[in-house]
Motif scaffolding. Structure first.
Motif, PDB file in Angstrom:
ATOM      1  N   ALA A 106     -19.391  -6.033  -1.973  1.00  0.00           N
ATOM      2  CA  ALA A 106     -20.742  -5.838  -2.657  1.00  0.00           C
ATOM      3  C   ALA A 106     -21.166  -6.754  -3.737  1.00  0.00           C
ATOM      4  CB  ALA A 106     -20.804  -4.289  -3.039  1.00  0.00           C
ATOM      5  N   ASN A 107     -20.199  -7.221  -3.988  1.00  0.00           N
ATOM      6  CA  ASN A 107     -20.227  -8.390  -5.400  1.00  0.00           C
ATOM      7  C   ASN A 107     -19.758  -9.794  -4.946  1.00  0.00           C
ATOM      8  OD1 ASN A 107     -21.457  -6.512  -7.387  1.00  0.00           O
ATOM      9  ND2 ASN A 107     -19.406  -5.659  -7.328  1.00  0.00           N
ATOM     10  N   ASN A 108     -19.273  -9.757  -3.328  1.00  0.00           N
ATOM     11  CA  ASN A 108     -18.726 -11.214  -3.269  1.00  0.00           C
ATOM     12  C   ASN A 108     -17.589 -11.642  -4.023  1.00  0.00           C
ATOM     13  OD1 ASN A 108     -19.130 -13.111  -1.166  1.00  0.00           O
ATOM     14  ND2 ASN A 108     -20.054 -14.449  -2.171  1.00  0.00           N
ATOM     15  N   THR A 109     -16.795 -10.792  -4.324  1.00  0.00           N
ATOM     16  CA  THR A 109     -15.579 -11.020  -4.931  1.00  0.00           C
ATOM     17  C   THR A 109     -14.375 -11.099  -4.349  1.00  0.00           C
ATOM     18  OG1 THR A 109     -16.475  -9.560  -7.022  1.00  0.00           O
ATOM     19  CG2 THR A 109     -14.079  -9.908  -6.971  1.00  0.00           C
ATOM     20  N   ALA A 110     -13.640 -12.156  -4.450  1.00  0.00           N
ATOM     21  CA  ALA A 110     -12.350 -12.551  -3.790  1.00  0.00           C
ATOM     22  C   ALA A 110     -11.336 -11.335  -4.262  1.00  0.00           C
ATOM     23  CB  ALA A 110     -11.851 -13.842  -3.879  1.00  0.00           C
ATOM     24  N   ILE A 111     -10.416 -11.055  -3.632  1.00  0.00           N
ATOM     25  CA  ILE A 111      -9.164 -10.377  -4.042  1.00  0.00           C
ATOM     26  C   ILE A 111      -7.833 -10.983  -3.401  1.00  0.00           C
ATOM     27  CG2 ILE A 111      -8.072  -8.233  -3.855  1.00  0.00           C
ATOM     28  CD1 ILE A 111     -10.589  -6.931  -3.631  1.00  0.00           C
ATOM     29  N   LEU A 112      -6.983 -11.189  -4.369  1.00  0.00           N
ATOM     30  CA  LEU A 112      -5.602 -11.703  -4.133  1.00  0.00           C
ATOM     31  C   LEU A 112      -4.601 -10.464  -4.696  1.00  0.00           C
ATOM     32  CD1 LEU A 112      -3.652 -13.814  -3.043  1.00  0.00           C
ATOM     33  CD2 LEU A 112      -3.333 -14.589  -5.363  1.00  0.00           C
ATOM     34  N   MET A 113      -3.896  -9.926  -3.803  1.00  0.00           N
ATOM     35  CA  MET A 113      -3.067  -8.834  -4.080  1.00  0.00           C
ATOM     36  C   MET A 113      -1.747  -9.394  -3.506  1.00  0.00           C
ATOM     37  SD  MET A 113      -3.004  -4.694  -3.120  1.00  0.00           S
ATOM     38  CE  MET A 113      -1.811  -4.160  -2.181  1.00  0.00           C
ATOM     39  N   VAL A 114      -0.701  -9.135  -4.540  1.00  0.00           N
ATOM     40  CA  VAL A 114       0.912  -9.362  -4.310  1.00  0.00           C
ATOM     41  C   VAL A 114       1.440  -8.205  -3.912  1.00  0.00           C
ATOM     42  CG1 VAL A 114       0.757 -11.575  -5.732  1.00  0.00           C
ATOM     43  CG2 VAL A 114       1.587  -9.518  -6.646  1.00  0.00           C
ATOM     44  N   SER A 115       2.535  -8.177  -2.929  1.00  0.00           N
ATOM     45  CA  SER A 115       3.201  -7.006  -2.546  1.00  0.00           C
ATOM     46  C   SER A 115       4.466  -7.255  -1.781  1.00  0.00           C
ATOM     47  CB  SER A 115       2.011  -6.043  -1.861  1.00  0.00           C
ATOM     48  OG  SER A 115       3.130  -4.721  -1.604  1.00  0.00           O
ATOM     49  N   HIS A 116       5.372  -6.363  -1.753  1.00  0.00           N
ATOM     50  CA  HIS A 116       6.370  -6.645  -0.676  1.00  0.00           C
ATOM     51  C   HIS A 116       6.431  -5.892   0.343  1.00  0.00           C
ATOM     52  CE1 HIS A 116       7.355  -3.069  -2.939  1.00  0.00           C
ATOM     53  NE2 HIS A 116       7.923  -2.483  -1.961  1.00  0.00           N
ATOM     54  N   ASP A 117       5.170  -4.995   0.501  1.00  0.00           N
ATOM     55  CA  ASP A 117       5.009  -4.125   1.522  1.00  0.00           C
ATOM     56  C   ASP A 117       4.155  -4.727   2.693  1.00  0.00           C
ATOM     57  OD1 ASP A 117       4.869  -1.974   3.113  1.00  0.00           O
ATOM     58  OD2 ASP A 117       3.925  -0.582   1.615  1.00  0.00           O
ATOM     59  N   ALA A 118       4.847  -5.265   3.823  1.00  0.00           N
ATOM     60  CA  ALA A 118       4.080  -5.517   4.837  1.00  0.00           C
ATOM     61  C   ALA A 118       3.246  -4.767   5.563  1.00  0.00           C
ATOM     62  CB  ALA A 118       5.148  -6.423   5.970  1.00  0.00           C
ATOM     63  N   ARG A 119       3.627  -3.532   5.375  1.00  0.00           N
ATOM     64  CA  ARG A 119       2.619  -2.420   6.215  1.00  0.00           C
ATOM     65  C   ARG A 119       1.346  -2.641   5.642  1.00  0.00           C
ATOM     66  NH1 ARG A 119       5.850   2.634   4.628  1.00  0.00           N
ATOM     67  NH2 ARG A 119       5.866   1.579   2.610  1.00  0.00           N
ATOM     68  N   LEU A 120       0.936  -3.159   4.660  1.00  0.00           N
ATOM     69  CA  LEU A 120      -0.465  -3.297   4.170  1.00  0.00           C
ATOM     70  C   LEU A 120      -1.398  -4.358   4.830  1.00  0.00           C
ATOM     71  CD1 LEU A 120       0.135  -3.066   0.231  1.00  0.00           C
ATOM     72  CD2 LEU A 120      -0.703  -1.077   1.898  1.00  0.00           C
ATOM     73  N   ALA A 121      -0.493  -5.409   5.601  1.00  0.00           N
ATOM     74  CA  ALA A 121      -1.345  -6.503   6.360  1.00  0.00           C
ATOM     75  C   ALA A 121      -2.559  -6.189   6.964  1.00  0.00           C
ATOM     76  CB  ALA A 121      -0.116  -7.185   7.039  1.00  0.00           C
ATOM     77  N   SER A 122      -2.542  -5.227   7.757  1.00  0.00           N
ATOM     78  CA  SER A 122      -3.784  -5.124   8.665  1.00  0.00           C
ATOM     79  C   SER A 122      -4.999  -4.752   7.975  1.00  0.00           C
ATOM     80  CB  SER A 122      -3.264  -4.148   9.717  1.00  0.00           C
ATOM     81  OG  SER A 122      -3.255  -2.501   8.957  1.00  0.00           O
ATOM     82  N   GLN A 123      -5.192  -4.496   6.782  1.00  0.00           N
ATOM     83  CA  GLN A 123      -6.224  -4.197   5.969  1.00  0.00           C
ATOM     84  C   GLN A 123      -6.914  -5.230   5.158  1.00  0.00           C
ATOM     85  OE1 GLN A 123      -5.920  -0.262   3.930  1.00  0.00           O
ATOM     86  NE2 GLN A 123      -3.871  -0.290   4.566  1.00  0.00           N
ATOM     87  N   PHE A 124      -6.225  -6.578   5.146  1.00  0.00           N
ATOM     88  CA  PHE A 124      -6.525  -7.661   4.705  1.00  0.00           C
ATOM     89  C   PHE A 124      -7.253  -8.495   5.468  1.00  0.00           C
ATOM     90  CE2 PHE A 124      -4.006  -5.574   1.576  1.00  0.00           C
ATOM     91  CZ  PHE A 124      -4.389  -6.099   0.305  1.00  0.00           C
ATOM     92  N   ASP A 125      -8.153  -9.651   5.047  1.00  0.00           N
ATOM     93  CA  ASP A 125      -8.659 -10.802   5.947  1.00  0.00           C
ATOM     94  C   ASP A 125      -7.579 -11.540   6.150  1.00  0.00           C
ATOM     95  OD1 ASP A 125     -11.138  -9.525   5.500  1.00  0.00           O
ATOM     96  OD2 ASP A 125     -11.652 -10.675   3.725  1.00  0.00           O
ATOM     97  N   HIS A 126      -6.875 -11.926   5.101  1.00  0.00           N
ATOM     98  CA  HIS A 126      -5.646 -13.071   5.438  1.00  0.00           C
ATOM     99  C   HIS A 126      -4.329 -12.338   4.716  1.00  0.00           C
ATOM    100  CE1 HIS A 126      -8.782 -15.798   6.163  1.00  0.00           C
ATOM    101  NE2 HIS A 126      -9.404 -15.375   5.259  1.00  0.00           N
ATOM    102  N   VAL A 127      -3.176 -12.859   5.321  1.00  0.00           N
ATOM    103  CA  VAL A 127      -2.187 -12.405   5.000  1.00  0.00           C
ATOM    104  C   VAL A 127      -1.251 -13.787   4.834  1.00  0.00           C
ATOM    105  CG1 VAL A 127       0.152 -11.254   5.201  1.00  0.00           C
ATOM    106  CG2 VAL A 127      -1.940 -10.371   6.222  1.00  0.00           C
ATOM    107  N   VAL A 128      -0.349 -14.040   3.615  1.00  0.00           N
ATOM    108  CA  VAL A 128       0.040 -15.318   3.177  1.00  0.00           C
ATOM    109  C   VAL A 128       1.408 -14.631   2.996  1.00  0.00           C
ATOM    110  CG1 VAL A 128       0.202 -17.119   1.863  1.00  0.00           C
ATOM    111  CG2 VAL A 128      -1.887 -16.407   2.682  1.00  0.00           C
TER     112      VAL A 128
END
Length: 233
Positions: A198-220
């Motif tokens: 809604a606000n065109n805000t970028a999100i960078l989230m760090v994690s060790h949990d690869a199970r979250l990957a499918s919910q993000f635009d990009h995985v690095v």
């Protein structure tokens, strides 16, 4: 058509922690565009926290550039970096870092006290705090409750509202779902992403949990963008 300027761009960044046993980090390139969600995966000790510290400006790169919203924060003084961070970066911590005896409303509005331009983007701070709570599926009467009396899942959403208020261009999230079950994780991310879009805000989230990957635009993978540096003997 010209490519948009990245909200976040690290270029040839190098940082070495002081002390003989400390390690450092080298990041050749990392960028994130407006409105994108990126998951940064890495094991403990891979340098994720150091990378977040460089992006926030709480530590300063010894070489290279760390650009946020078009400003090279590595060229700013410590005080300038503090002010810039308050205006342009919303932070969601692993332990949430709420003020437990303060009200939910006061916790959410706290960043606006240190960021006048971010405050200027909010017509009515109280109304905006209420709107964020509703959008994040919190009870209507939550604003006047003490933050420390709420459940972990509710505190997590309050931390998200605090990061989102005033629409900073970049949200950094440090393992914010690590203490939650899978269903609560999914709900939290869905609500967080809706607000970022809604606000065109970028999100960078760090994690060790690869199970979250499918919910993000990009995985690095941390190992793909950075290398750790042993201190020279």
């Amino acid at each position: 058509m010209a490519s948009p300027t990245p909200i976040l761009n690290l270029h040839k960044v190098r940082y070495q922690w002081p002390g003989r046993e400390a390690f450092g980090l080298m990041v050749p390139e990392l960028y994130l565009n407006a409105g994108e969600t990126t998951l940064l995966l890495g094991a403990s000790g891979s340098g994720k926290s150091t990378l977040l510290s460089l992006i926030c400006g709480t530590v300063n790169a010894q070489s290279g550039t760390v650009s946020v919203a078009g400003t090279d924060i590595s060229a700013l003084s410590e005080g300038q970096r503090d002010r810039f961070r308050a205006e342009h970066i919303g932070l969601i911590f692993q332990q949430f870092n709420l003020l437990p005896y303060a009200s939910v409303r006061d916790n959410i509005l706290l960043p606006l006290q240190f960021a006048p331009r971010r405050r200027a983007r909010v017509t009515s701070p109280y109304d905006e705090a209420r709107r964020l709570c509703l959008e994040l599926d919190l009870p209507q009467d939550v604003l006047l409750k003490r933050a420390g009396t709420l459940s972990v899942g509710q505190q997590q959403r309050i931390a998200a509202a605090r990061a989102l208020i005033g629409a900073p261009p970049l949200i950094l999230a440090d393992e914010p779902t690590s203490a939650l079950d899978a269903a609560t994780q999914a709900t939290f991310l869905r609500l967080l992403f809706a607000q970022s879009k809604a606000n065109n805000t970028a999100i960078l989230m760090v994690s060790h949990d690869a199970r979250l990957a499918s919910q993000f635009d990009h995985v690095v993978e941390m190992s793909d963008i950075a290398s750790t540096l042993a201190e020279p003997v």
